[in-house]
Design a protein around this motif. Structure first.
Motif, PDB file in Angstrom:
ATOM      1  N   ILE A 379       0.832  -1.207   0.000  1.00  0.00           N
ATOM      2  CA  ILE A 379       0.000   0.000   0.000  1.00  0.00           C
ATOM      3  C   ILE A 379       0.863   1.253   0.000  1.00  0.00           C
ATOM      4  O   ILE A 379       0.556   2.228  -0.688  1.00  0.00           O
ATOM      5  CB  ILE A 379      -0.993  -0.036   1.184  1.00  0.00           C
ATOM      6  CG1 ILE A 379      -2.118  -1.030   0.842  1.00  0.00           C
ATOM      7  CG2 ILE A 379      -1.560   1.342   1.488  1.00  0.00           C
ATOM      8  CD1 ILE A 379      -3.150  -1.236   1.885  1.00  0.00           C
ATOM      9  N   ARG A 380       1.971   1.247   0.733  1.00  0.00           N
ATOM     10  CA  ARG A 380       2.879   2.400   0.733  1.00  0.00           C
ATOM     11  C   ARG A 380       3.407   2.644  -0.694  1.00  0.00           C
ATOM     12  O   ARG A 380       3.456   3.782  -1.172  1.00  0.00           O
ATOM     13  CB  ARG A 380       4.038   2.137   1.697  1.00  0.00           C
ATOM     14  CG  ARG A 380       5.213   3.103   1.610  1.00  0.00           C
ATOM     15  CD  ARG A 380       4.841   4.509   2.085  1.00  0.00           C
ATOM     16  NE  ARG A 380       5.910   5.456   1.807  1.00  0.00           N
ATOM     17  CZ  ARG A 380       6.902   5.753   2.661  1.00  0.00           C
ATOM     18  NH1 ARG A 380       6.944   5.183   3.858  1.00  0.00           N
ATOM     19  NH2 ARG A 380       7.821   6.630   2.332  1.00  0.00           N
ATOM     20  N   MET A 381       3.791   1.583  -1.389  1.00  0.00           N
ATOM     21  CA  MET A 381       4.293   1.722  -2.759  1.00  0.00           C
ATOM     22  C   MET A 381       3.210   2.277  -3.681  1.00  0.00           C
ATOM     23  O   MET A 381       3.467   3.168  -4.505  1.00  0.00           O
ATOM     24  CB  MET A 381       4.778   0.369  -3.294  1.00  0.00           C
ATOM     25  CG  MET A 381       6.018  -0.166  -2.609  1.00  0.00           C
ATOM     26  SD  MET A 381       6.476  -1.782  -3.265  1.00  0.00           S
ATOM     27  CE  MET A 381       7.056  -1.333  -4.891  1.00  0.00           C
ATOM     28  N   LEU A 382       1.984   1.765  -3.538  1.00  0.00           N
ATOM     29  CA  LEU A 382       0.881   2.211  -4.402  1.00  0.00           C
ATOM     30  C   LEU A 382       0.544   3.676  -4.140  1.00  0.00           C
ATOM     31  O   LEU A 382       0.262   4.439  -5.077  1.00  0.00           O
ATOM     32  CB  LEU A 382      -0.349   1.323  -4.162  1.00  0.00           C
ATOM     33  CG  LEU A 382      -0.204  -0.129  -4.656  1.00  0.00           C
ATOM     34  CD1 LEU A 382      -1.318  -1.003  -4.101  1.00  0.00           C
ATOM     35  CD2 LEU A 382      -0.193  -0.178  -6.181  1.00  0.00           C
ATOM     36  N   ILE A 393      -9.992   5.376   0.360  1.00  0.00           N
ATOM     37  CA  ILE A 393     -10.649   4.536  -0.654  1.00  0.00           C
ATOM     38  C   ILE A 393     -11.983   4.039  -0.102  1.00  0.00           C
ATOM     39  O   ILE A 393     -12.032   3.456   0.984  1.00  0.00           O
ATOM     40  CB  ILE A 393      -9.741   3.344  -1.045  1.00  0.00           C
ATOM     41  CG1 ILE A 393      -8.551   3.848  -1.873  1.00  0.00           C
ATOM     42  CG2 ILE A 393     -10.516   2.280  -1.810  1.00  0.00           C
ATOM     43  CD1 ILE A 393      -7.478   2.803  -2.120  1.00  0.00           C
ATOM     44  N   PRO A 394     -13.088   4.268  -0.832  1.00  0.00           N
ATOM     45  CA  PRO A 394     -14.403   3.828  -0.326  1.00  0.00           C
ATOM     46  C   PRO A 394     -14.527   2.306  -0.359  1.00  0.00           C
ATOM     47  O   PRO A 394     -14.183   1.679  -1.365  1.00  0.00           O
ATOM     48  CB  PRO A 394     -15.398   4.496  -1.281  1.00  0.00           C
ATOM     49  CG  PRO A 394     -14.619   4.764  -2.531  1.00  0.00           C
ATOM     50  CD  PRO A 394     -13.183   4.968  -2.118  1.00  0.00           C
ATOM     51  N   LEU A 395     -15.009   1.744   0.732  1.00  0.00           N
ATOM     52  CA  LEU A 395     -15.126   0.279   0.825  1.00  0.00           C
ATOM     53  C   LEU A 395     -16.372  -0.251   0.121  1.00  0.00           C
ATOM     54  O   LEU A 395     -16.694  -1.438   0.230  1.00  0.00           O
ATOM     55  CB  LEU A 395     -15.122  -0.154   2.299  1.00  0.00           C
ATOM     56  CG  LEU A 395     -13.854   0.202   3.094  1.00  0.00           C
ATOM     57  CD1 LEU A 395     -13.990  -0.251   4.542  1.00  0.00           C
ATOM     58  CD2 LEU A 395     -12.609  -0.402   2.462  1.00  0.00           C
ATOM     59  N   LYS A 421     -13.520 -17.123 -13.122  1.00  0.00           N
ATOM     60  CA  LYS A 421     -14.746 -16.316 -13.090  1.00  0.00           C
ATOM     61  C   LYS A 421     -14.691 -15.146 -12.119  1.00  0.00           C
ATOM     62  O   LYS A 421     -15.706 -14.547 -11.802  1.00  0.00           O
ATOM     63  CB  LYS A 421     -15.931 -17.223 -12.739  1.00  0.00           C
ATOM     64  CG  LYS A 421     -16.155 -18.288 -13.795  1.00  0.00           C
ATOM     65  CD  LYS A 421     -17.379 -19.120 -13.513  1.00  0.00           C
ATOM     66  CE  LYS A 421     -17.585 -20.140 -14.633  1.00  0.00           C
ATOM     67  NZ  LYS A 421     -18.806 -20.910 -14.479  1.00  0.00           N
ATOM     68  N   THR A 422     -13.501 -14.838 -11.588  1.00  0.00           N
ATOM     69  CA  THR A 422     -13.354 -13.646 -10.750  1.00  0.00           C
ATOM     70  C   THR A 422     -12.108 -12.889 -11.199  1.00  0.00           C
ATOM     71  O   THR A 422     -11.332 -13.399 -12.003  1.00  0.00           O
ATOM     72  CB  THR A 422     -13.181 -13.997  -9.250  1.00  0.00           C
ATOM     73  OG1 THR A 422     -11.866 -14.536  -9.049  1.00  0.00           O
ATOM     74  CG2 THR A 422     -14.223 -14.991  -8.767  1.00  0.00           C
ATOM     75  N   GLY A 423     -11.922 -11.698 -10.650  1.00  0.00           N
ATOM     76  CA  GLY A 423     -10.746 -10.915 -11.016  1.00  0.00           C
ATOM     77  C   GLY A 423      -9.796 -10.711  -9.857  1.00  0.00           C
ATOM     78  O   GLY A 423      -9.096  -9.702  -9.774  1.00  0.00           O
ATOM     79  N   THR A 424      -9.760 -11.682  -8.917  1.00  0.00           N
ATOM     80  CA  THR A 424      -9.034 -11.455  -7.657  1.00  0.00           C
ATOM     81  C   THR A 424      -7.653 -12.099  -7.580  1.00  0.00           C
ATOM     82  O   THR A 424      -7.057 -12.123  -6.503  1.00  0.00           O
ATOM     83  CB  THR A 424      -9.878 -11.952  -6.451  1.00  0.00           C
ATOM     84  OG1 THR A 424     -10.149 -13.344  -6.630  1.00  0.00           O
ATOM     85  CG2 THR A 424     -11.169 -11.168  -6.329  1.00  0.00           C
ATOM     86  N   ILE A 425      -7.150 -12.616  -8.695  1.00  0.00           N
ATOM     87  CA  ILE A 425      -5.779 -13.144  -8.652  1.00  0.00           C
ATOM     88  C   ILE A 425      -4.841 -11.997  -8.259  1.00  0.00           C
ATOM     89  O   ILE A 425      -4.938 -10.895  -8.787  1.00  0.00           O
ATOM     90  CB  ILE A 425      -5.372 -13.729 -10.018  1.00  0.00           C
ATOM     91  CG1 ILE A 425      -6.205 -14.983 -10.336  1.00  0.00           C
ATOM     92  CG2 ILE A 425      -3.896 -14.080 -10.030  1.00  0.00           C
ATOM     93  CD1 ILE A 425      -5.914 -15.587 -11.694  1.00  0.00           C
ATOM     94  N   GLY A 426      -3.963 -12.267  -7.299  1.00  0.00           N
ATOM     95  CA  GLY A 426      -3.025 -11.237  -6.846  1.00  0.00           C
ATOM     96  C   GLY A 426      -3.538 -10.385  -5.704  1.00  0.00           C
ATOM     97  O   GLY A 426      -2.824  -9.525  -5.197  1.00  0.00           O
ATOM     98  N   ILE A 427      -4.797 -10.627  -5.298  1.00  0.00           N
ATOM     99  CA  ILE A 427      -5.374  -9.861  -4.186  1.00  0.00           C
ATOM    100  C   ILE A 427      -5.220 -10.680  -2.905  1.00  0.00           C
ATOM    101  O   ILE A 427      -5.636 -11.837  -2.854  1.00  0.00           O
ATOM    102  CB  ILE A 427      -6.877  -9.550  -4.432  1.00  0.00           C
ATOM    103  CG1 ILE A 427      -7.057  -8.814  -5.756  1.00  0.00           C
ATOM    104  CG2 ILE A 427      -7.469  -8.749  -3.266  1.00  0.00           C
ATOM    105  CD1 ILE A 427      -6.317  -7.503  -5.867  1.00  0.00           C
ATOM    106  N   ARG A 561      -8.514  -2.408  -0.501  1.00  0.00           N
ATOM    107  CA  ARG A 561      -7.751  -1.243  -0.975  1.00  0.00           C
ATOM    108  C   ARG A 561      -6.805  -1.650  -2.114  1.00  0.00           C
ATOM    109  O   ARG A 561      -6.682  -0.941  -3.114  1.00  0.00           O
ATOM    110  CB  ARG A 561      -6.947  -0.650   0.180  1.00  0.00           C
ATOM    111  CG  ARG A 561      -7.813   0.098   1.185  1.00  0.00           C
ATOM    112  CD  ARG A 561      -7.064   0.307   2.472  1.00  0.00           C
ATOM    113  NE  ARG A 561      -7.818   1.120   3.409  1.00  0.00           N
ATOM    114  CZ  ARG A 561      -7.546   1.232   4.688  1.00  0.00           C
ATOM    115  NH1 ARG A 561      -6.525   0.565   5.203  1.00  0.00           N
ATOM    116  NH2 ARG A 561      -8.277   2.000   5.467  1.00  0.00           N
ATOM    117  N   ILE A 562      -6.138  -2.789  -1.929  1.00  0.00           N
ATOM    118  CA  ILE A 562      -5.229  -3.262  -2.976  1.00  0.00           C
ATOM    119  C   ILE A 562      -6.029  -3.610  -4.243  1.00  0.00           C
ATOM    120  O   ILE A 562      -5.607  -3.319  -5.359  1.00  0.00           O
ATOM    121  CB  ILE A 562      -4.396  -4.457  -2.461  1.00  0.00           C
ATOM    122  CG1 ILE A 562      -3.395  -3.956  -1.393  1.00  0.00           C
ATOM    123  CG2 ILE A 562      -3.667  -5.164  -3.592  1.00  0.00           C
ATOM    124  CD1 ILE A 562      -2.673  -5.036  -0.619  1.00  0.00           C
ATOM    125  N   ALA A 563      -7.216  -4.197  -4.050  1.00  0.00           N
ATOM    126  CA  ALA A 563      -8.087  -4.515  -5.188  1.00  0.00           C
ATOM    127  C   ALA A 563      -8.508  -3.239  -5.919  1.00  0.00           C
ATOM    128  O   ALA A 563      -8.606  -3.219  -7.155  1.00  0.00           O
ATOM    129  CB  ALA A 563      -9.318  -5.287  -4.707  1.00  0.00           C
TER     130      ALA A 563
END
Length: 625
Positions: A379-382, A393-395, A421-427, A561-563
């Protein structure tokens, strides 16, 4: 002994409890390479009669003297001692109780106005009363100062465990998790509304899922807050549990956090928590296998398993907790509580740990869990790359929420054979094959459901063979099943059951006591009398371990937040993600630059291999992302 005028005592040189345990000692000695590993010695814990027989050659009277009289004589000479002093010995921080009160009430007024709602003030007063009466204020203020110091250096801190159950922890800045029920609050005039989410027509588990609304007093857009977590999951009723505040610092900042702890309390009063490494089942089975091979023996698999289990839990070495620090009060010395040592008895190590394993001292000394974690670093890097404040960031961002059900928000089709069927790889929390399938099965549409899913995935015997079957069969919705330990207490209280009994049932279920030994007398009948369905009672009886809701909320907040960055700032997300992977030697630049077709072929090739090395598994995860 008689010539010297000294009492003689008979001892057993005991190495194991029962005669049949001797085989385990043979296996363990053989694993260390002892040539006399199979030498048979009757060094089990003998009865008085057996000891008298062993020393019968001294004659009846003398045997009784050395076995019974003199051993009791020495026992009587010893003062009764406890390995540890009784009670909590917390260090001192100047005016910690006053500072905690000022912080908490200051934040309460900042968020909820000069006259906060009764629900807020009652909760704060109950918590502060227990915390200060039990002298836990030092624990809170230690954690508060550590978190503040990290934030000043630009690194968010994630909270672990149940500390987020405490409103005082939120108001003092230790955790971002607001444990109040779901509610609206106005950032301008401080007006708040706790009634909307209480209405049975639209019960909300957390504020993030409530619809947007404006303050009826000043017209400002409401902040949506609250995760509905009871305080008792952290401190019990009346503060009968010593608080354990676990914090996830950025791995880049962790060493500084440890250094700052030494500045707070003095370097000679802060020690790494020691650990005891014991023999694991897999290793023990290997010992048995090798022992039999060396002797040319074969045994049925069931007997080999029995021998391995007999060796499990034997001490192998000592080590250090990855982030646990034990703090000794300023007027005491560490040796008032336990010896100290170098991990694994290595005199060249610069680290000194407690000789006792921490859990044996948790009621006596303050332990701070300051672990290193990837999410705060990511998160610091982002934030640095995008200028976006992650805490704003709104939850309930709809595009971000969308990737937990579909890959469409990323511009991909839902039938992609790699992404699924999801987009959460890497989350974090939702990137593994197991958790992605859980998302497909449940189709979460709100933050509260994600929290429940985090509970499912971290619990033991909670999802597979339990909640999943209930949901897939239509017996219960995701919201009705048990995801986190707090769900049990809140649900049973909502059925009209006594709060203390609800807490007791929750504690027994979440520790696996009900699964191992069944419900205590009268519990099932009481639940049935209050209309608790049979499927719910059966579900509780299957659970071996349950995650605290506050821990799940903190993890899912970081993950969401990362997502958000993955959806809205993909270049920054992949830059940070692949950089973190390269730090762990899980990134092959040559492979990653050969184009999409090559990557797909390589992924399928790895997926089709019967077994993968640890490096190949890491590489597969990186390529899938």
């Amino acid at each position: 002994g008689e010539e010297m005028g000294k009492p003689v005592c008979a001892t057993g040189d005991v190495h194991f409890l029962d005669p049949e345990d001797e085989v385990y000692r043979h296996i363990l000695l053989a694993s260390k390479g002892f040539e006399d590993a199979d030498e048979s010695l009757p060094i089990y814990f003998k009865t008085t009669e057996e000891m008298l027989q062993e020393f019968a050659y001294l004659g009846k009277e003398k045997a009784r003297e050395v076995v019974v009289t003199n051993t009791n004589l020495i026992a009587d000479w010893c003062d009764p001692i406890d390995p540890l002093p009784q009670g909590l010995f917390a260090p001192k921080l100047e005016d910690s109780d006053g500072e905690l009160k000022r912080l908490v009430w200051g934040k309460a007024h900042e968020l909820y106005g000069e006259n906060p709602p009764k629900l807020v003030t009652d909760r704060i007063e109950v918590e502060l009363g227990d915390i200060i009466r039990c002298k836990y204020d030092v624990i809170y203020m230690s954690a508060q100062k550590l978190v503040q110091n990290s934030l000043e250096h630009g690194y968010l801190v994630g909270s672990r465990g149940s500390v987020g159950s405490s409103l005082v922890a939120f108001m003092s800045g230790i955790t971002e998790v607001n444990s109040l029920p779901a509610h609206y609050r106005c950032p301008n005039c401080k007006h708040s509304d706790f009634d909307y989410a209480r209405d049975p027509a639209h019960p909300y588990g957390c504020g993030a899922d409530m619809p947007d609304a404006v303050c009826p007093v000043c017209g400002t857009k409401y902040v949506k807050d609250g995760f509905n977590i009871p305080f008792e999951t952290f401190l019990g009723f009346g503060g009968d549990k010593v608080p354990d505040i676990d914090l996830n610092f950025s791995g880049e900042y962790q060493a500084k956090a440890h250094k700052y702890t030494e500045e707070l309390f003095g370097s000679d009063h802060v020690f790494r928590a020691g650990t005891i490494g014991t023999l694991a089942e897999k290793t023990a089975y290997g010992y048995v296998l090798k022992y039999l091979e060396e002797r040319g023996k074969t045994l049925p698999k069931a007997e080999m398993n029995r021998l391995a289990l007999g060796c499990v839990g034997v001490k192998r070495t000592t080590g250090q907790h990855p982030g646990g620090l034990v703090v000794i009060p300023q007027d005491k010395d560490v040796t008032d509580f336990c010896p100290v040592q170098h991990p694994a008895d290595d005199p060249d190590s610069g680290i000194i740990t407690t000789h006792f394993e921490y859990h044996s001292m948790e009621a006596n000394l303050l332990k701070l869990d300051e672990l290193g974690h990837d999410d705060p670093t990511m998160i610091r890097m982002l934030e640095d790359m995008t200028g976006v404040n992650a805490r704003e960031i709104p939850l309930d961002d709809p595009e971000t929420m969308g990737i937990f059900c579909s890959a469409a928000p990323l511009g991909l089709t839902d039938d992609d054979p790699i992404v699924g069927k999801t987009g959460t790889i890497g989350i974090p929390e939702f990137g593994t094959g197991f958790t992605r399938q859980m998302l497909v099965d449940t189709q979460p549409k709100g933050f509260d459901i994600l929290v429940r899913l985090s509970g499912f995935s971290h619990g033991t015997d909670v999802w597979l063979g339990n909640a999943k079957d209930l949901i897939m069969s239509g017996t219960a919705t995701v919201n009705q099943t048990v995801g986190c330990r707090d769900d049990i207490m809140l649900y049973l209280i909502s059925r009209g059951m006594d709060a203390k009994l609800s807490f007791k049932i929750m504690e027994s279920v979440r520790k696996g006591k009900v699964k191992r030994g069944g419900f205590q007398d009268g519990w099932v009948e009481t639940m049935q009398e209050h209309g608790v369905p049979e499927w719910y009672i059966t579900s509780l009886s299957k659970i071996a371990y349950l995650f605290p809701k506050a821990h799940a909320v903190a993890y899912v907040m970081m993950a969401f937040r990362i997502a958000w960055f993955k959806v809205h700032e993909p270049l920054a997300f992949y830059s940070a993600y692949f950089y973190r992977r390269s730090q762990k030697d899980s990134f092959d630049a040559d492979m990653m630059t050969r184009g999409l077709d090559y990557t797909r072929r390589k992924i399928n090739e790895l997926r089709n291999k019967p077994t993968l090395t640890a490096k190949e598994e890491d590489l597969l995860v990186t390529m899938e992302a």
